[in-house]
Write an enzyme that holds these catalytic residues in place. Structure first.
Site, mmCIF file in Angstrom:
data_model
loop_
_atom_site.group_PDB
_atom_site.id
_atom_site.type_symbol
_atom_site.label_atom_id
_atom_site.label_comp_id
_atom_site.label_asym_id
_atom_site.label_seq_id
_atom_site.Cartn_x
_atom_site.Cartn_y
_atom_site.Cartn_z
ATOM 1 N N LYS A 16 74.844 18.886 12.185
ATOM 2 C CA LYS A 16 76.125 19.265 12.788
ATOM 3 C C LYS A 16 76.083 18.640 14.172
ATOM 4 O O LYS A 16 75.535 19.240 15.119
ATOM 5 C CB LYS A 16 76.272 20.782 12.859
ATOM 6 C CG LYS A 16 77.670 21.230 13.276
ATOM 7 C CD LYS A 16 77.831 22.736 13.157
ATOM 8 C CE LYS A 16 79.214 23.190 13.593
ATOM 9 N NZ LYS A 16 80.293 22.775 12.678
ATOM 10 N N ASP B 24 75.932 28.228 12.849
ATOM 11 C CA ASP B 24 76.185 27.297 11.749
ATOM 12 C C ASP B 24 75.068 26.267 11.634
ATOM 13 O O ASP B 24 74.590 25.964 10.536
ATOM 14 C CB ASP B 24 77.522 26.586 11.952
ATOM 15 C CG ASP B 24 78.711 27.521 11.811
ATOM 16 O OD1 ASP B 24 78.529 28.636 11.290
ATOM 17 O OD2 ASP B 24 79.825 27.131 12.211
ATOM 18 N N GLU C 139 78.267 17.768 8.939
ATOM 19 C CA GLU C 139 79.358 18.732 9.056
ATOM 20 C C GLU C 139 80.154 18.517 10.333
ATOM 21 O O GLU C 139 79.584 18.433 11.430
ATOM 22 C CB GLU C 139 78.825 20.163 9.030
ATOM 23 C CG GLU C 139 79.943 21.189 9.027
ATOM 24 C CD GLU C 139 79.457 22.608 9.226
ATOM 25 O OE1 GLU C 139 80.194 23.397 9.859
ATOM 26 O OE2 GLU C 139 78.355 22.938 8.768
ATOM 27 N N GLY C 140 81.459 18.440 10.175
ATOM 28 C CA GLY C 140 82.333 18.299 11.321
ATOM 29 C C GLY C 140 82.549 19.633 12.030
ATOM 30 O O GLY C 140 81.784 20.582 11.859
ATOM 31 N N ALA C 141 83.585 19.690 12.827
ATOM 32 C CA ALA C 141 83.938 20.916 13.550
ATOM 33 C C ALA C 141 85.439 21.109 13.425
ATOM 34 O O ALA C 141 86.203 20.168 13.643
ATOM 35 C CB ALA C 141 83.530 20.817 15.019
ATOM 36 N N GLY C 142 85.859 22.319 13.040
ATOM 37 C CA GLY C 142 87.288 22.565 12.894
ATOM 38 C C GLY C 142 87.897 21.721 11.789
ATOM 39 O O GLY C 142 87.265 21.455 10.768
ATOM 40 N N LEU D 31 82.745 36.670 -0.926
ATOM 41 C CA LEU D 31 81.440 37.262 -1.210
ATOM 42 C C LEU D 31 81.028 38.226 -0.108
ATOM 43 O O LEU D 31 81.111 37.901 1.078
ATOM 44 C CB LEU D 31 80.374 36.163 -1.343
ATOM 45 C CG LEU D 31 80.566 35.165 -2.492
ATOM 46 C CD1 LEU D 31 79.588 33.996 -2.335
ATOM 47 C CD2 LEU D 31 80.367 35.853 -3.827
#
Length: 226
Positions: A39, A56, A118-121, A209
């Site tokens: 990230k 995250d 993984e990106g952000a937003g 979940l």
């Protein structure tokens, strides 16, 4: 087998990118694959004795099979839980595609079978006045897995995101429906609409979940089409 590399994007903030990314990493691990994740920029970090830490990024670090230091998993950690470019400005830091791509390439060169970035937003989150995180995905030339946060309005968010990704010249490798609103009306009808209008394969439907562990999420994902 050739190394599989993907950029994880979301239809919005809190769409469930990290949970789905961790589920994908766990599914790949269960298939006997060596995995890694990064990230590159995270806004919303807590001060610890070891430095700033993002939940995250820690989840990704736990889900991957490679043992890498936190600084490689999350090279740019920003304290405020706001848009990354604003958080960086408050800390007198600068964000750029070139710098973040360098961090990502360090992970992409690791000896493993499966890598997620993984990106952000959402797709168009700014890094600076000229660049967005979408430019990072383009620079890396990676296929995109889109996480659709299933709630009212998700169809518009999903279709606009797919349109933007494809307009930027990247392939949508697949999408995941992540139910973030357990009380969402007409869930099945929304899923049917998305399956009809998104050309890429649906990799799974993750229900709401109570315990969203990587193992529980992995049960609902299918990597075969990737």
């Amino acid at each position: 087998m050739a190394k599989k590399k993907f950029f994880i994007a979301g239809t919005d903030t809190d769409a469930g990118k990290t949970r789905v990314a961790c589920g994908l990493l766990e599914k790949a691990r269960q298939s006997g694959l060596q995995t890694a994740a990064i990230k590159p920029v995270a806004a919303g970090c807590e001060k610890t004795d070891a430095g700033l830490r993002n939940d995250d990024a820690l989840a990704l670090q736990d889900a991957m099979t490679l043992q890498l230091p936190y600084a490689q998993v999350n090279p740019v950690a920003l304290e405020e839980a706001i848009a990354p470019h604003i958080a960086a400005m408050h800390e007198n830091k600068s964000l750029s595609v070139n710098r973040l791509a360098g961090f990502c390439n360090g992970i992409l060169m690791q000896s493993c079978d499966w890598v997620v970035i993984e990106g952000a937003g959402g797709w168009r989150v700014p890094l600076n006045p000229r660049e967005t995180l979408a430019n990072l995905a383009v620079e890396l030339n990676l296929p995109v897995i889109l996480v659709v946060g299933m709630k009212l309005g998700c169809i518009n968010h999903a279709l606009l995101s797919v349109e933007a990704i494809e307009r930027d010249g990247l392939k949508v490798a697949g999408w995941v429906a992540n139910r973030i609103d357990p009380a969402m009306s007409c869930y099945e009808e929304n899923i049917m609409t998305l399956r009809t209008l998104i050309g890429a394969p649906c990799l799974g439907e993750v229900p709401f979940l109570e315990v969203p562990s990587k193992e529980n999420i992995a049960k609902y994902l299918d990597l075969e089409s990737l």
